[in-house]
Design an enzyme around this catalytic site. Structure first.
Site, PDB file in Angstrom:
ATOM      1  N   GLU A 140      38.301  30.112  37.291  1.00 29.98           N
ATOM      2  CA  GLU A 140      36.905  30.198  36.816  1.00 29.98           C
ATOM      3  C   GLU A 140      36.436  29.007  35.985  1.00 29.98           C
ATOM      4  OE1 GLU A 140      36.630  33.985  34.819  1.00 29.98           O
ATOM      5  OE2 GLU A 140      37.027  35.107  36.647  1.00 29.98           O
ATOM      6  N   ASN A 187      41.114  29.408  41.656  1.00 29.24           N
ATOM      7  CA  ASN A 187      40.615  30.773  41.881  1.00 29.24           C
ATOM      8  C   ASN A 187      39.284  30.983  41.152  1.00 29.24           C
ATOM      9  OD1 ASN A 187      41.324  33.559  42.800  1.00 29.24           O
ATOM     10  ND2 ASN A 187      41.373  34.043  40.614  1.00 29.24           N
ATOM     11  N   HIS A 223      35.018  40.240  43.961  1.00 29.22           N
ATOM     12  CA  HIS A 223      34.551  41.448  43.261  1.00 29.22           C
ATOM     13  C   HIS A 223      33.119  41.686  43.756  1.00 29.22           C
ATOM     14  CE1 HIS A 223      37.964  41.509  40.582  1.00 29.22           C
ATOM     15  NE2 HIS A 223      37.760  40.255  40.259  1.00 29.22           N
ATOM     16  N   GLU A 255      41.132  39.256  44.498  1.00 30.67           N
ATOM     17  CA  GLU A 255      40.854  40.342  43.540  1.00 30.67           C
ATOM     18  C   GLU A 255      39.862  41.340  44.114  1.00 30.67           C
ATOM     19  OE1 GLU A 255      39.865  38.751  39.658  1.00 30.67           O
ATOM     20  OE2 GLU A 255      41.345  37.160  39.815  1.00 30.67           O
ATOM     21  N   ASP A 257      37.574  44.145  45.148  1.00 30.64           N
ATOM     22  CA  ASP A 257      37.156  45.530  44.897  1.00 30.64           C
ATOM     23  C   ASP A 257      35.680  45.642  45.272  1.00 30.64           C
ATOM     24  OD1 ASP A 257      36.119  44.274  42.522  1.00 30.64           O
ATOM     25  OD2 ASP A 257      37.583  45.265  41.228  1.00 30.64           O
TER      26      ASP A 257
HETATM   27  C1  XIL Z   1      40.494  41.498  34.160  1.00 29.56           C
HETATM   28  C2  XIL Z   1      41.463  42.665  34.053  1.00 29.56           C
HETATM   29  O1  XIL Z   1      41.348  43.457  35.201  1.00 29.56           O
HETATM   30  C3  XIL Z   1      41.158  43.481  32.819  1.00 29.56           C
HETATM   31  O2  XIL Z   1      42.166  44.463  32.616  1.00 29.56           O
HETATM   32  C4  XIL Z   1      41.074  42.585  31.584  1.00 29.56           C
HETATM   33  O3  XIL Z   1      40.657  43.344  30.480  1.00 29.56           O
HETATM   34  C5  XIL Z   1      40.101  41.447  31.813  1.00 29.56           C
HETATM   35  O4  XIL Z   1      40.477  40.727  32.983  1.00 29.56           O
HETATM   36  N1  XIL Z   1      38.626  37.731  37.045  1.00 29.56           N
HETATM   37  C6  XIL Z   1      39.972  37.498  36.874  1.00 29.56           C
HETATM   38  C7  XIL Z   1      40.828  38.577  36.342  1.00 29.56           C
HETATM   39  O5  XIL Z   1      40.464  36.428  37.252  1.00 29.56           O
HETATM   40  O6  XIL Z   1      41.886  38.082  35.584  1.00 29.56           O
HETATM   41  C8  XIL Z   1      40.039  39.589  35.560  1.00 29.56           C
HETATM   42  O7  XIL Z   1      40.917  40.662  35.218  1.00 29.56           O
HETATM   43  C9  XIL Z   1      38.859  40.072  36.356  1.00 29.56           C
HETATM   44  C10 XIL Z   1      37.932  38.926  36.692  1.00 29.56           C
END
Ligand code: XIL
Length: 338
Positions: A140, A187, A223, A255, A257
């Site tokens: 990020e 990422n 996401h 990631e 969802d």
């Molecule tokens: C999130 C986790 O799921 C949570 O448990 C934590 O509190 C915050 O981070 N992008 C990412 C992940 O790269 O590491 C993040 O994970 C979600 C967004």
């Protein structure tokens, strides 16, 4: 032998026939739940620490402390993965979130930060050498408009590597040095389609490839919500994966969802459809080698806490019952069963 999970077998069994690894984010604290463990070990062939390999959790004390690192959570996850013959993906070495308090309050100079980060990358990657096959080295680093995000690593005060993507380049070079066998990823989120942010990452990746900066792949967090399920967005998603693949990069959906605003039958069905479509996007691009969901069960999903009023984002509900999205992913992984 009859499977305990379903006649169609598990996601993991279905994935074994194709080029896609099926992973999930995991938390060592949840290994105390029998259902969690049984799904994690049978349905997935990769895990990634949801939090426990991030800078704050893994490096909670400064290097002047006799014991700066805490590998306990990550080690438990790695042990579980090894017991169940799963791959482990590492997340993440350079990020602006979940950094330890000592780092933010240390008033370090650029050159001090440089050696802190260099040592961190070497220590963590060496600890997991031969156990973690790929790392999200930098996470990020861009803002939505495609400019560099202002972070402790970039300009507050930054590691002094120079302007633009120089600190990402430097981090990748340290990572390659620390473990020449690990695949190195950049990422990010909201980069699945073609937009200012993915354009900026594409320009960086093209430049890195041209100059031999060690970058092996791009992680697309994915996401998403049901808004993604329209032909234009999905076409851009496919074209975006294709352009990165054409640079010779590996593509990981890291990631995944699909968050909802309610758990009605219609919403769960729409969610299933969209999960299936994302899987199919990965199937059709040979460079796409991983689909990883951000957790197993809605019970532990990060979504309700971070997206108010939303949730129900994963493949198992809060009681560990499979949702329609599970069957859609299974079908997409085993197309012959469609
Ligand atoms: C999130 C986790 O799921 C949570 O448990 C934590 O509190 C915050 O981070 N992008 C990412 C992940 O790269 O590491 C993040 O994970 C979600 C967004």
């Amino acid at each position: 032998m009859a499977s305990l999970t379903s006649d169609a077998g598990t996601l993991r069994q279905a994935a074994q026939a194709g080029h896609i690894t099926i992973g999930t984010a995991a938390a060592s604290g949840d290994l105390n739940e029998a259902e969690y463990c049984s799904i994690l070990g049978s349905e997935f062939n990769q895990l990634q620490a949801e939090n426990e390999m991030k800078f704050g959790p893994i490096h909670p004390r400064p290097d002047t402390d006799p014991n700066p690192y805490d590998f306990s959570g990550g080690d438990r996850l790695v042990a579980f993965a090894q017991d169940h013959k799963m791959l482990v993906r590492g997340h993440t070495l350079v990020w602006h979130n979940q950094t330890p308090a000592w780092l933010a309050s240390g008033n370090y100079t650029a050159s001090q930060l440089q050696s802190i980060l260099n040592r961190h990358i070497h220590a963590v990657m060496s600890h997991y050498a031969s156990k973690v096959y790929a790392w999200d080295v930098v996470n990020e680093a861009f803002d939505d408009d495609g400019t560099m995000r202002h972070t402790i690593w970039y300009d507050q005060p930054g590691i002094g590597a120079g302007d633009g993507t120089k600190y990402i380049e430097q981090s990748l070079r340290w990572a390659r040095e620390a473990n020449p066998n690990a695949k190195l990823f950049y990422n990010d989120y909201d980069t699945e389609t073609i937009n200012k942010k993915s354009d900026a990452i594409y320009a960086m990746a093209e430049d890195f490839k041209k100059r031999g900066v060690p970058l092996d792949g791009i992680g697309f967090q994915t996401h998403i919500s049901l808004r993604y399920d329209n032909p234009k967005t999905l076409t851009y998603f496919a074209q975006n994966l294709d352009r990165f693949a054409n640079l010779g990069l590996e593509i990981h959906i890291t990631e995944l969802d699909v968050r909802l605003t309610d758990s009605s039958v219609a919403s769960l069905a729409a969610q299933a459809k969209l999960y299936g479509k994302v899987l199919t996007l990965c199937e059709r691009q040979p460079a796409c080698r991983l689909v990883q969901t951000w957790g197993i069960t809605d019970k532990h999903s990060w979504i309700p806490q971070f997206f108010k009023g939303q949730g129900w984002a994963l493949l198992w509900d809060a009681n560990y019952h499979k949702k329609p999205a599970y069957s859609a992913v299974l079908k997409a992984l085993a197309p012959s069963r469609k």
